[in-house]
Design a protein around this motif. Structure first.
Motif, short mmCIF file in Angstrom:
data_model
loop_
_atom_site.label_atom_id
_atom_site.label_comp_id
_atom_site.label_asym_id
_atom_site.label_seq_id
_atom_site.Cartn_x
_atom_site.Cartn_y
_atom_site.Cartn_z
N CYS A 13 -25.99 -24.05 26.18
CA CYS A 13 -25.55 -23.88 24.37
C CYS A 13 -24.11 -22.59 24.19
O CYS A 13 -24.55 -22.28 24.54
N THR A 14 -24.60 -23.46 23.08
CA THR A 14 -23.72 -22.29 21.71
C THR A 14 -23.11 -21.15 21.96
O THR A 14 -22.38 -20.39 22.73
N SER A 15 -24.35 -20.81 21.90
CA SER A 15 -24.56 -19.32 21.79
C SER A 15 -24.72 -18.51 22.81
O SER A 15 -24.30 -17.28 22.80
N GLY A 17 -22.31 -18.94 25.00
CA GLY A 17 -20.70 -19.16 25.22
C GLY A 17 -20.81 -17.47 24.01
O GLY A 17 -19.45 -16.55 24.60
N LEU A 18 -20.95 -18.20 22.91
CA LEU A 18 -20.32 -16.74 21.80
C LEU A 18 -20.99 -15.43 23.05
O LEU A 18 -20.48 -14.54 22.22
N SER A 36 -15.94 -21.95 26.84
CA SER A 36 -16.35 -23.82 27.22
C SER A 36 -18.60 -23.41 27.81
O SER A 36 -17.79 -24.05 29.45
N VAL A 37 -18.61 -23.54 27.73
CA VAL A 37 -20.10 -24.12 27.87
C VAL A 37 -20.28 -25.75 28.81
O VAL A 37 -20.95 -26.01 29.41
N ARG A 38 -19.55 -26.63 27.13
CA ARG A 38 -19.55 -27.88 28.64
C ARG A 38 -18.09 -27.72 29.97
O ARG A 38 -18.81 -28.72 31.00
#
Length: 72
Positions: A13-15, A17-18, A36-38
């Motif tokens: 998830c985005t977290s 990556g952050l 980029s997680v994706r």
């Protein structure tokens, strides 16, 4: 200043990556980190006089995401 791309696995998830970006931006010599997680990649702008790519990969791995530099 050099730009490196790292393959990163285990992000969901985005977290994720952050967390990686915040961790890397605390390293001396890292001026920018964009994950980029994706894509499963982290791109880092790095001053190699202060930090080696292996240190970046180790920092990513230390927060739980196996990483290795991509060869171009």
């Amino acid at each position: 200043m050099s730009r490196y791309t790292f393959s990163v696995t285990g992000m969901h998830c985005t977290s994720c990556g952050l967390l990686i970006d915040e961790t890397l931006e605390d390293l001396p010599g890292v001026t920018r980190s964009q994950t980029s997680v994706r894509a499963g990649r982290t791109v880092v702008d790095l001053d190699e006089a202060l930090c080696a790519p292996a240190q970046v990969a180790a920092a990513i791995t230390a927060v739980g995401y196996p990483a290795q530099p991509e060869v171009s």
